[in-house]
Design an enzyme around this catalytic site. Structure first.
Site, short mmCIF file in Angstrom:
data_model
loop_
_atom_site.label_atom_id
_atom_site.label_comp_id
_atom_site.label_asym_id
_atom_site.label_seq_id
_atom_site.Cartn_x
_atom_site.Cartn_y
_atom_site.Cartn_z
N PRO A 79 18.98 11.08 -7.30
CA PRO A 79 17.78 10.71 -6.53
C PRO A 79 16.50 11.25 -7.16
O PRO A 79 16.42 12.43 -7.54
CB PRO A 79 18.05 11.35 -5.16
CG PRO A 79 19.54 11.35 -5.05
CD PRO A 79 20.05 11.63 -6.44
N CYS A 80 15.51 10.36 -7.27
CA CYS A 80 14.28 10.72 -7.98
C CYS A 80 13.23 11.35 -7.08
O CYS A 80 12.25 11.90 -7.57
CB CYS A 80 13.69 9.48 -8.65
SG CYS A 80 13.16 8.19 -7.48
N GLN A 81 13.40 11.25 -5.77
CA GLN A 81 12.36 11.71 -4.85
C GLN A 81 11.92 13.15 -5.06
O GLN A 81 10.73 13.45 -4.92
CB GLN A 81 12.80 11.49 -3.39
CG GLN A 81 12.87 10.04 -2.96
CD GLN A 81 14.20 9.41 -3.29
OE1 GLN A 81 15.02 9.99 -4.01
NE2 GLN A 81 14.45 8.21 -2.78
N PHE A 91 11.32 14.59 -7.68
CA PHE A 91 10.49 14.71 -8.88
C PHE A 91 9.44 13.60 -8.98
O PHE A 91 8.60 13.62 -9.87
CB PHE A 91 11.37 14.67 -10.13
CG PHE A 91 12.55 15.60 -10.05
CD1 PHE A 91 12.40 16.95 -10.31
CD2 PHE A 91 13.80 15.13 -9.67
CE1 PHE A 91 13.47 17.81 -10.21
CE2 PHE A 91 14.88 15.99 -9.57
CZ PHE A 91 14.72 17.34 -9.84
N SER A 92 9.50 12.63 -8.08
CA SER A 92 8.60 11.49 -8.14
C SER A 92 7.17 11.91 -7.83
O SER A 92 6.92 12.75 -6.96
CB SER A 92 9.05 10.42 -7.15
OG SER A 92 8.11 9.38 -7.07
#
Length: 406
Positions: free
Chosen positions: A79-81, A83-84
Site C-alpha cells: 500500500p502506497c498511502q 508514502f503518497s
C-alpha cells in the site's frame, strides 16, 4: 515459471507478469471489490486470468508455507498511502505499511527474484532513511529486528552487517529506479519506484531497461515533421501553435534527428482515438465500460489531461477519486471525465478486461494499478535473466566434496 503476488489489486501487475510468462500460484488481495473484478473476468473467460488462484484476505493472514516448491518471482505493490504525497506521510508509523510483511514473504518463500512497485513519494527526503532500511532489509531478509528494537536501531545493525561483507545464507542483490511509464510506451506521465532483487547465489547482474520512448521524439513528430498530426488526420488549420517554451528545445535538436532514435511518447489521442465519443450513447453502449459520466468542470488545479500529450497520472485518491487527473481536456476547451474503458487503456489493460463496479470504484482500482505494459517490460527482463541461469543442482548435492545448501 512460478510466481506469487501480494497486494494484487485489480490485477495490473499480475497481468503484466503473466504476459511475461510467469504462472501465479497465489494472488493475495484483501479488497473485495478488486477481487470481484478479477473473478468477473475469470467468469467472462478472459484467458490470462482463468487459472489465477485469488485469495481474498489480508496478507497478514496468508500462510506462505501452503505454497510448495521453489518460487521464481515474488511481486507486489505494498500500500502506497503511507508514502503518497496525497496521504498522511506516516511511513513506518502508518499501520498500512506492509513492507515488513513483504520482508517476511521473502524470508519464507526465498524467491529467485522479487519485484516491488510503489509511489515516488517513497524517495522524499523525509523518508530517505526508511527507504534505505527497506532496501537493506530486502538485501538481508534473515537479519530480523530484535524484540522491541526500533527500525532505526535495526537500520544501524543492517548497515554494519552490509558493510562487513559477510555472506548471508539468504541474501539479495537489490536495485531500484524511479520510472516514468510514458518513457516505455504508456500514454501516461506516471512516475513510480520499482525495486528488483535477485538472490545472491544466482550471481545475476541485472539492470533496468533504458527508455524506449521520449518527449523529444514526440515534439519532433509534432512540430518538425508533422507526422503526428497527419497520422490522426488533423488538418493544418486545426493544429495548435507550437508552445513558446518548446521553441528553444527544438532549436537544440538541430538537424541531426537525434530524437528519432527513440519512439515518441504516446498520447491520449493515440490511445483512445478509435473509441466513439461516449456522449454518443447508442454507439458507445456496445463497448464495455465506455459510459459517459456527466458533471466535469475545469478550474485551477483541476484541468484534466491534454488530448495530445500523455495523460496526467491516474490516481486512486485518499479521499475519493480526484477528478482533475481523471478528466480529458479537449481542443475545444471543453472537459469531460474519462470513461472507465479510456482510463483502462491509459493503464494498458486489454480491452477484454472489464471493471464491473461503479465508475468511482473502477477508477480507484485503475488508479491503484501498475500499467500492464510497464509491468510486462520489467517482468520479461527478469524472466530472461532467470532463463539464462545454468541448471542448478538440488539442495544437498555435492560438488568436489562440498555440500551445496539451498
Amino acid at each position: 515459471m512460478k510466481s506469487v503476488e501480494l497486494f494484487t489489486g485489480a490485477g495490473g501487475l499480475a497481468l503484466g507478469t503473466a504476459k511475461a510468462g510467469f504462472h501465479h500460484l497465489a494472488l493475495v488481495e484483501r479488497d473485495k471489490h478488486s477481487c470481484h473484478t478479477i473473478r468477473e473476468n475469470q467468469q467472462r473467460g478472459v484467458s490470462v486470468v482463468r487459472d489465477w488462484r485469488v485469495h481474498q484476505m489480508d496478507v497478514l493472514d496468508f500462510d506462505f508455507s501452503s505454497l510448495g516448491g521453489e518460487i521464481d518471482l515474488l511481486a507486489g505493490g505494498p500500500p502506497c498511502q503511507p508514502f503518497s504525497i496525497g496521504g498522511r506521510h506516516g511511513a513506518h508509523l502508518d499501520k498500512r505499511d506492509m513492507f515488513p510483511r513483504f520482508f517476511q514473504a521473502v524470508r519464507e518463500l526465498r524467491p529467485k527474484a522479487f519485484l516491488i512497485e510503489n509511489v515516488r513519494g517513497l524517495l522524499r527526503q523525509n523518508f530517505i532513511n526508511y527507504f534505505k532500511y527497506i532496501n537493506l532489509q530486502l538485501a538481508h531478509p534473515e537479519m530480523q529486528p530484535k524484540q522491541d528494537e526500533s527500525w532505526v536501531d535495526h537500520l544501524a545493525r543492517l548497515q554494519g552487517h552490509h558493510n562487513s561483507g559477510v555472506r548471508d545464507d539468504l541474501g539479495y542483490r537489490v536495485t531500484f529506479r524511479l520510472l516514468n511509464a510514458a518513457d516505455y510506451g504508456v500514454a501516461q506521465k506516471r512516475e513510480r519506484v520499482f525495486i528488483v532483487g535477485f538472490r545472491d547465489d544466482l550471481n545475476v547482474n541485472w539492470s533496468f531497461r533504458e527508455p524506449t520512448h521520449t518527449e523529444e521524439a514526440l515534439i519532433w513528430h509534432k512540430w518538425v515533421t508533422g507526422e503526428y498530426w497527419e497520422k490522426h488526420g488533423v488538418s493544418s488549420n486545426d493544429r495548435p501553435e507550437i508552445p513558446a517554451k518548446l521553441k528553444s528545445r527544438l532549436q537544440r535538436f538541430g538537424t541531426n534527428l537525434l530524437s528519432t532514435m527513440t519512439a515518441p511518447w504516446c498520447t491520449v489521442r493515440d490511445t483512445i482515438s478509435d473509441l466513439p465519443p461516449p456522449e454518443n450513447v447508442d454507439i458507445a453502449a456496445s463497448i464495455p465500460n465506455h459510459v459517459y459520466i456527466p458533471g466535469a468542470k475545469s478550474y485551477p488545479g483541476h484541468t484534466g489531461s491534454n488530448l495530445d500529450e500523455p495523460a496526467k497520472t491516474l490516481k486512486a485518491g485518499v479521499h475519493g477519486v480526484p477528478g482533475g487527473e481523471n478528466m480529458l481536456a479537449l481542443p475545444s476547451r471543453e472537459v469531460r471525465y474519462f470513461t472507465v474503458r479510456e482510463a483502462a487503456r491509459l493503464q494498458t489493460f486489454p480491452d477484454d478486461y472489464c471493471f464491473p463496479c461503479t465508475w468511482g470504484e473502477s477508477m480507484r482500482q485503475i488508479g491503484n494499478a501498475v500499467p500492464v505494459t510497464l509491468a510486462y517490460i520489467i517482468a520479461a527482463s527478469i524472466r530472461q535473466h532467470l532463463e539464462e541461469l545454468p541448471p542448478q543442482l538440488p539442495s544437498g548435492s555435492s560438488v568436489g566434496g562440498k555440500v551445496l545448501s539451498r
